[in-house]
Design a protein around this motif. Structure first.
Motif, PDB file in Angstrom:
ATOM      1  N   LEU A  40       9.042  -3.638 -10.244  1.00 43.02           N
ATOM      2  CA  LEU A  40       8.496  -4.586 -10.958  1.00 43.02           C
ATOM      3  C   LEU A  40       6.919  -4.557 -11.228  1.00 43.02           C
ATOM      4  O   LEU A  40       6.496  -4.543 -12.358  1.00 43.02           O
ATOM      5  CB  LEU A  40       8.748  -5.795  -9.877  1.00 43.02           C
ATOM      6  N   VAL A  41       6.343  -3.919 -10.172  1.00 41.40           N
ATOM      7  CA  VAL A  41       5.043  -3.539 -10.295  1.00 41.40           C
ATOM      8  C   VAL A  41       4.925  -2.342 -11.559  1.00 41.40           C
ATOM      9  O   VAL A  41       4.083  -2.381 -12.263  1.00 41.40           O
ATOM     10  CB  VAL A  41       4.276  -3.066  -9.091  1.00 41.40           C
ATOM     11  N   CYS A  77       5.347  -3.836 -14.791  1.00 39.40           N
ATOM     12  CA  CYS A  77       3.995  -4.564 -15.198  1.00 39.40           C
ATOM     13  C   CYS A  77       3.052  -3.428 -15.777  1.00 39.40           C
ATOM     14  O   CYS A  77       2.603  -3.613 -16.998  1.00 39.40           O
ATOM     15  CB  CYS A  77       3.357  -5.334 -13.978  1.00 39.40           C
ATOM     16  N   TYR A  78       2.924  -2.251 -15.276  1.00 37.56           N
ATOM     17  CA  TYR A  78       2.015  -1.239 -15.586  1.00 37.56           C
ATOM     18  C   TYR A  78       2.575  -0.824 -17.061  1.00 37.56           C
ATOM     19  O   TYR A  78       1.659  -0.670 -17.967  1.00 37.56           O
ATOM     20  CB  TYR A  78       2.144  -0.167 -14.566  1.00 37.56           C
ATOM     21  N   PHE A 121       1.758  -2.929 -20.121  1.00 30.62           N
ATOM     22  CA  PHE A 121       0.294  -2.978 -20.568  1.00 30.62           C
ATOM     23  C   PHE A 121      -0.160  -1.797 -21.340  1.00 30.62           C
ATOM     24  O   PHE A 121      -1.392  -1.329 -21.482  1.00 30.62           O
ATOM     25  CB  PHE A 121      -0.595  -3.396 -19.471  1.00 30.62           C
ATOM     26  N   HIS A 122       0.691  -0.630 -21.352  1.00 27.52           N
ATOM     27  CA  HIS A 122       0.320   0.718 -21.722  1.00 27.52           C
ATOM     28  C   HIS A 122       1.399   1.025 -23.264  1.00 27.52           C
ATOM     29  O   HIS A 122       2.346   0.655 -23.113  1.00 27.52           O
ATOM     30  CB  HIS A 122       0.537   1.800 -20.575  1.00 27.52           C
ATOM     31  N   PHE A 130       5.874   6.044 -22.815  1.00 21.74           N
ATOM     32  CA  PHE A 130       6.930   6.933 -23.078  1.00 21.74           C
ATOM     33  C   PHE A 130       7.496   7.672 -21.786  1.00 21.74           C
ATOM     34  O   PHE A 130       6.701   8.563 -21.141  1.00 21.74           O
ATOM     35  CB  PHE A 130       6.631   7.827 -24.544  1.00 21.74           C
ATOM     36  N   PHE A 131       8.631   7.946 -21.507  1.00 23.28           N
ATOM     37  CA  PHE A 131       9.193   8.775 -20.512  1.00 23.28           C
ATOM     38  C   PHE A 131       9.138   9.910 -20.783  1.00 23.28           C
ATOM     39  O   PHE A 131       9.884  10.432 -22.164  1.00 23.28           O
ATOM     40  CB  PHE A 131      10.859   8.063 -19.935  1.00 23.28           C
ATOM     41  N   THR A 132       8.869  10.934 -20.156  1.00 25.03           N
ATOM     42  CA  THR A 132       8.832  12.364 -20.535  1.00 25.03           C
ATOM     43  C   THR A 132       9.475  13.014 -19.342  1.00 25.03           C
ATOM     44  O   THR A 132       9.537  12.686 -18.304  1.00 25.03           O
ATOM     45  CB  THR A 132       7.461  12.950 -20.701  1.00 25.03           C
ATOM     46  N   MET A 172       1.044  13.643 -21.276  1.00 22.97           N
ATOM     47  CA  MET A 172       1.195  12.747 -22.514  1.00 22.97           C
ATOM     48  C   MET A 172       0.373  11.600 -22.123  1.00 22.97           C
ATOM     49  O   MET A 172       0.318  10.988 -21.064  1.00 22.97           O
ATOM     50  CB  MET A 172       2.660  12.233 -22.740  1.00 22.97           C
ATOM     51  N   ARG A 214      -0.970   8.047 -22.075  1.00 21.99           N
ATOM     52  CA  ARG A 214      -0.321   6.719 -22.220  1.00 21.99           C
ATOM     53  C   ARG A 214      -1.289   5.798 -22.098  1.00 21.99           C
ATOM     54  O   ARG A 214      -1.725   4.891 -21.013  1.00 21.99           O
ATOM     55  CB  ARG A 214       0.391   6.616 -20.881  1.00 21.99           C
ATOM     56  N   PRO A 215      -2.120   5.256 -23.071  1.00 28.09           N
ATOM     57  CA  PRO A 215      -3.384   4.586 -23.137  1.00 28.09           C
ATOM     58  C   PRO A 215      -2.969   3.211 -22.856  1.00 28.09           C
ATOM     59  O   PRO A 215      -1.992   2.588 -23.142  1.00 28.09           O
ATOM     60  CB  PRO A 215      -3.674   4.677 -24.642  1.00 28.09           C
ATOM     61  N   PHE A 216      -3.966   2.392 -22.179  1.00 28.48           N
ATOM     62  CA  PHE A 216      -3.763   1.022 -22.150  1.00 28.48           C
ATOM     63  C   PHE A 216      -4.006   0.295 -23.166  1.00 28.48           C
ATOM     64  O   PHE A 216      -4.830   0.539 -24.095  1.00 28.48           O
ATOM     65  CB  PHE A 216      -4.890   0.454 -20.871  1.00 28.48           C
ATOM     66  N   ASN A 223      11.718   3.141 -26.064  1.00 24.25           N
ATOM     67  CA  ASN A 223      10.537   2.421 -26.114  1.00 24.25           C
ATOM     68  C   ASN A 223      10.642   1.533 -24.763  1.00 24.25           C
ATOM     69  O   ASN A 223      10.490   0.173 -24.885  1.00 24.25           O
ATOM     70  CB  ASN A 223      10.652   1.469 -27.219  1.00 24.25           C
ATOM     71  N   MET A 225       9.098  -8.636 -18.797  1.00 25.21           N
ATOM     72  CA  MET A 225       8.084  -9.507 -17.971  1.00 25.21           C
ATOM     73  C   MET A 225       8.081 -11.173 -18.769  1.00 25.21           C
ATOM     74  O   MET A 225       8.014 -12.084 -17.962  1.00 25.21           O
ATOM     75  CB  MET A 225       6.421  -9.012 -18.129  1.00 25.21           C
TER      76      MET A 225
END
Lengths: 312, 425
Positions: free
Chosen positions: A51-52, A55-56, A59-60, A63-65, A71, A73-75, A283, A292
């Protein structure tokens, strides 16, 4: 003469003491916490951490790598949420879910309470009926969906019985009927579980209440309204909240029954879209944002149901 | 009150995490000396019974000659699709060395994930692939490199039930349905004769369904133009309109159902035609007398391009012994192994002069000869960014306009093209 110094008595519960603090955290019997620890670890790993993390991700630009691949992963702030809330398909999926909930939740509560009351009244073959209502709940969705597809396809049994009254196009490929059909299916499938909840609640209503109401001349309907319904209020709250949560998480039925949310998106649900965006289209950020939003909506609906049914 | 406290705690945690920008980077590489590593490797095969038998035989032959580099084969782990299982394995770092069931549409995403090995990095990588498959294999490159070895194709053709054709008054040996108009006339005749549907492509919403209705006919109509070329959608054109109108007529006139079949409609006799690859021959063999014809075009042609429906082989960066994996890849795609694959599965190895390489097989199995001939004229899905998302957009717009008639064909073509341009540009 020697002064005898009496040390201050430290009661275990004295505020601010170390023992008191420990007790606050571990409770009166710390050994109990030890037994609860495995479950707490399970909850932390399986529910809290994802869950946490979701949330992270939401907001970013995520992409799973593969492990070891670097890679950025900007905010991105609320960008993923804006993408989700401006996507017509997402809005359509929430509308479809609203249609589902409007049909499924009241129908579930009313049908479960009426049937549970009938079973509780000691009708003949009550045990057989209880089993009959409960079996669909226990049966795997995939097999039941197969049966419903055969029943409700254009050449299926239901249309054969209805003859010229059969809808055109047929139930599951009809934009107006697809979601109501799914809502009916889910209501039928889940009913046994909710009947069981109501049966437990009904057995907690003292028989004297019904007897005194009957003595006062109340009819069966009046007893149901003024004794039974208030008596199972807490169960009703639980039934409504569980039905809302289950309905909002709808996936298997539209995935299988209407082949991925058809016809033309009429039975598309948010969870189906989350699966498409997060798993199939890679995505996870927009999928997490959508998740969320769904959690917040379900939380608000559950809170409303709780408020509306709470004893004044 | 409790709810408020929990919500506040959750919100604070969320904001704290969200405020940390970047992150998520991990150190490491693809295993250091993995590219030159030799030793045991693991491979995944598709869940097709015949392919598993072929794979096990090839592995056994390799293992007998290579005691220090043993290969272990297993089926792709269960999932709703191979692609999802592979994506999860890449993310978790548990992918095997080789997977023998790669769909081209998924490759761009896996390249972006850093999950696939660039086969050009092997000294003879590119040359082996082009020598085996010819120059057409360049269409399978992503970002100018081979991240997949084009392995086998299943050219999509129209497969039909000869008995139902005869019953409808069509000549089963020469139905003369090569044009859209003739095909529609034939389809009407079939339905008028009492068959439930003339043709039954799946009307469901999965992103890959266009590969078995719109796309083969579009490739045929255009002579092999892919859905996206040079970073732009190509189908908002006369050719796209012709194909979309064709399928729209099929659905509007009730020549194909709008709902999915609950069984194998060809075997059940509820449809007279199906678009399928050679893998379907075995399923129909003994049940119905099948015939084959190329997909129709508006003008009519016997030599049309169709969808390849290829399945390829990729090597994964999680592999620690990539040198062995490359050698095994070549071993399993050699002439001998390809011949065994053809024998076992009826699927067409993607190599130059297929019919000339295996003349005995096609002489003994004439039903497969038409597909071997068709392999000379196939095209696949384009290697583009956001490939799966683009196909999903296409499918949804197609369903709305063509299958259910809720929007117009023109709206579908222009709207989907515009959206796809945004995704691939």
């Amino acid at each position: 003469m020697t002064d005898v110094v009496t040390p201050p008595v430290r009661t275990p519960s004295s505020p601010g003491s170390r023992t008191g603090g420990r007790r606050k955290v571990l409770g009166r019997h710390p050994i109990g916490s030890l037994f609860a620890l495995p479950y707490m670890v399970f909850v932390a790993l399986i529910f809290a951490y994802p869950l946490v993390f979701a949330c992270y991700i939401a907001f970013h630009d995520y992409f799973f790598t593969a492990p070891g691949v670097e890679m950025e992963r900007p905010f991105v702030g609320l960008a993923n949420f804006i993408d989700v809330l401006t996507d017509p398909q997402v809005l359509e999926s929430f509308r479809n879910t609203a249609v589902f909930l409007v049909i499924n939740v009241p129908l579930t509560a009313v049908a479960a309470l009426v049937l549970a009351s009938a079973l509780n009244a000691g009708i003949r073959w009550a045990a057989a009926f209880r089993v009959a209502f409960y079996v669909p709940y226990l049966t795997a969705s995939v097999s039941l969906v197969g049966v419903w597809m055969l029943l409700f396809s254009s050449g299926g049994l239901v249309n054969s019985v209805l003859g010229p009254l059969a809808p055109e196009p047929s139930w599951l490929v009809n934009s107006a009927l697809a979601m109501p059909s799914i809502a009916l299916y889910v209501t039928w499938k889940q009913l046994g579980f909710y009947i069981l909840l109501y049966l437990a609640a009904l057995q907690n209503i003292p028989a004297e209440l019904h007897e005194s109401a009957a003595t006062d001349g109340a009819s069966a309907l009046q007893r149901f309204r003024h004794v039974t319904i208030p008596g199972v209020r807490n169960a009703t709250t639980l039934v409504l909240i569980l039905a809302i949560i289950t309905g909002a998480n709808l996936f298997t039925e539209p995935y299988l029954l209407t082949n991925g949310g058809g016809p033309d998106g009429a039975s598309l649900t948010p969870v189906l879209l989350i699966y498409q965006k997060g798993i199939q289209q890679q995505n996870p950020d927009t999928a997490a944002a959508m998740g969320m939003i769904l959690v917040i909506i379900v939380g608000l609906l559950s809170l409303t149901a709780n408020r509306l049914t709470r004893e004044k | 009150m409790k709810f408020t406290k929990t919500a506040a705690l959750l919100g604070a945690t969320t904001l704290m995490l969200a405020s940390c920008s970047g992150g998520g980077e991990e150190s490491g590489g693809d295993g250091g000396g993995a590219a030159t590593g030799t030793g045991p490797i693991e491979i995944w095969l598709s869940n097709n019974e015949a392919e598993i038998a072929w794979g096990e035989a090839v592995v056994e032959a390799w293992n007998a000659e290579n005691p220090d580099a043993q290969v272990t084969a297993q089926e792709i782990p269960a999932g709703s699709s191979s692609e999802e299982a592979i994506t999860a394995a890449i993310t978790a770092g548990t992918a095997p060395c080789l997977v023998y069931n790669i769909a081209t549409a998924a490759v761009s995403g896996w390249v972006q994930q850093g999950g696939l090995v660039d086969l050009n990095t092997f000294e003879d990588g590119a040359s082996y692939i082009t020598e085996r498959g010819g120059e057409s294999t360049t269409a399978y490159q992503s970002e100018g490199s081979y991240y997949q070895l084009p392995w086998k194709s299943n050219p999509v053709m129209v497969m039909y039930n000869k008995d139902l054709f005869e019953q409808a008054g069509l000549d089963p040996e020469n139905p003369e349905m090569s044009t859209h108009a003739d095909f529609l006339d034939g389809a009407r005749q079939i339905v008028d004769s009492g068959v439930e549907s003339a043709i039954w492509p799946s009307p469901t919403n999965e992103f890959y369904q266009p590969w078995f209705d719109f796309y083969p006919l579009y490739l045929a109509e255009t002579g092999g133009t892919q859905l996206v070329e040079d970073g732009a959608a190509t189908f908002d054109s006369d050719a796209g309109t012709a194909v979309a109108d064709f399928w729209s007529t099929i659905y509007t006139e009730g020549l194909a159902p709008q709902e999915a079949a609950t069984d194998d409609a060809m075997v059940a006799g509820t449809t007279a035609m199906q678009l399928a690859g050679p893998w379907a021959i075995a399923a129909y063999d003994g049940n119905i007398d099948v015939g084959f014809m190329p997909v129709p075009t508006s003008g009519g042609s016997e030599e049309v391009v169709t969808f390849a429906d290829s399945k390829n082989i990729s090597m994964f960066t999680a592999c620690e012994n990539q040198a062995t994996a490359w050698e095994f890849l070549k071993f399993s795609t050699s002439v001998d192994s390809d011949g065994q694959l053809l024998e076992a599965t009826g699927q067409m190895p993607m190599r130059t002069d297929l019919a000339g390489t295996f003349p005995d097989y096609f002489e003994a199995n004439p039903m497969y000869a038409a597909f071997a001939d068709q392999t000379e004229r196939v095209a696949d899905v384009p290697s583009i960014p956001n490939s799966v998302e683009a196909w999903q957009v296409f499918r949804e717009s197609y369903s709305s306009a063509v299958i259910f008639g809720n929007t117009t064909v023109d709206e579908f073509l222009s709207g989907a093209a515009q959206e796809i341009n945004g995704l691939v540009g």
